[in-house]
Design an enzyme around this catalytic site. Structure first.
Site: not given
Ligand code: GRF
Length: 213
Positions: A116, A118, A152
């Site tokens: 991912n 961010h 998380g």
């Protein structure tokens, strides 16, 4: 002694998006080069009518949409997402502006091989509003973080980070656009590296290459 399998070439990528898909576009363009070592086999989204899906369609990449509202609850959506992604047999899954948290069913299949990106320098400013939160805090440098997804919110082991200055007069949009320019380059570089070489974790360190070379 068993020899670990070499990474498949090209590696099969499923990319999940929720928005404009400029990170996806950068991956699409990189993957047209056979030397890149990765091919996008499907693009999935959690909503219709987004430019990210249109970009995939324009490149004849298969797409799918799984809206959370179509499912009884979030766990049911998570199972459906895991099944759908598994049907494409990916080596790596890339969340490129995908605005949903993947859940336990998804991570049971794809944990350790889902990346991912961010738009902040983790562990600062996790969550949906990285550029806005960085601006509000008054930092002078922020950036983007590529990480291996865990349970998380933007907490997984870090693959790469890139620093981006915050300029006087920035608003959320100008700062996010500057971050995204660096974020796309980082994403392309590291997805290619990890696709070609494979990777493993040593505690929280992400190391290209097989576990036991
Ligand atoms: C990126 O900054 C990503 O990190 C964040 O949303 C943005 C997506 O941009 N989660 P795009 O859809 O790839 O243009």
């Amino acid at each position: 002694m068993a020899v670990p399998p070499a990474p498949r070439t090209p590696a099969r990528l499923v990319v999940l998006v929720s928005g404009s898909g400029t990170n996806l576009q950068a991956l699409i363009e990189a993957s047209t080069d056979p030397e890149y070592g990765a091919t996008i086999v499907a693009v999935g989204a959690d909503r219709d009518g987004i430019e990210g899906l249109a970009r995939a369609e324009r490149h004849d990449i298969e797409t799918f949409v799984l809206r959370t509202s179509e499912f009884e609850d979030r766990p049911a959506w998570d199972v459906a997402l895991a099944d759908k992604v598994a049907s494409y047999d990916p080596d790596l899954v890339v969340l490129a502006g995908f605005m949903k948290l993947t859940g336990p069913a998804f991570l049971a299949l794809f944990g350790g091989r889902t990346l991912n990106t961010h738009p902040a320098l983790s562990p600062s400013f996790p969550g949906m509003h990285g550029p806005r939160d960085a601006l509000a805090y008054g930092v002078k440098v922020t950036g983007a973080t590529l990480f291996v997804v865990d349970e998380g919110v933007d907490t997984g082991p870090i693959v790469a980070q890139v620093a981006v200055p915050v300029l006087d007069g920035d608003d959320e949009s100008s700062l996010h656009e500057r971050i995204k320019t660096s974020e796309r380059a980082m994403l392309v570089e590291w997805v290619g590296t990890l696709a070609r070489e494979g990777f493993h974790l040593e505690d929280r360190a992400v190391r290209p290459g097989p576990d036991h070379p």
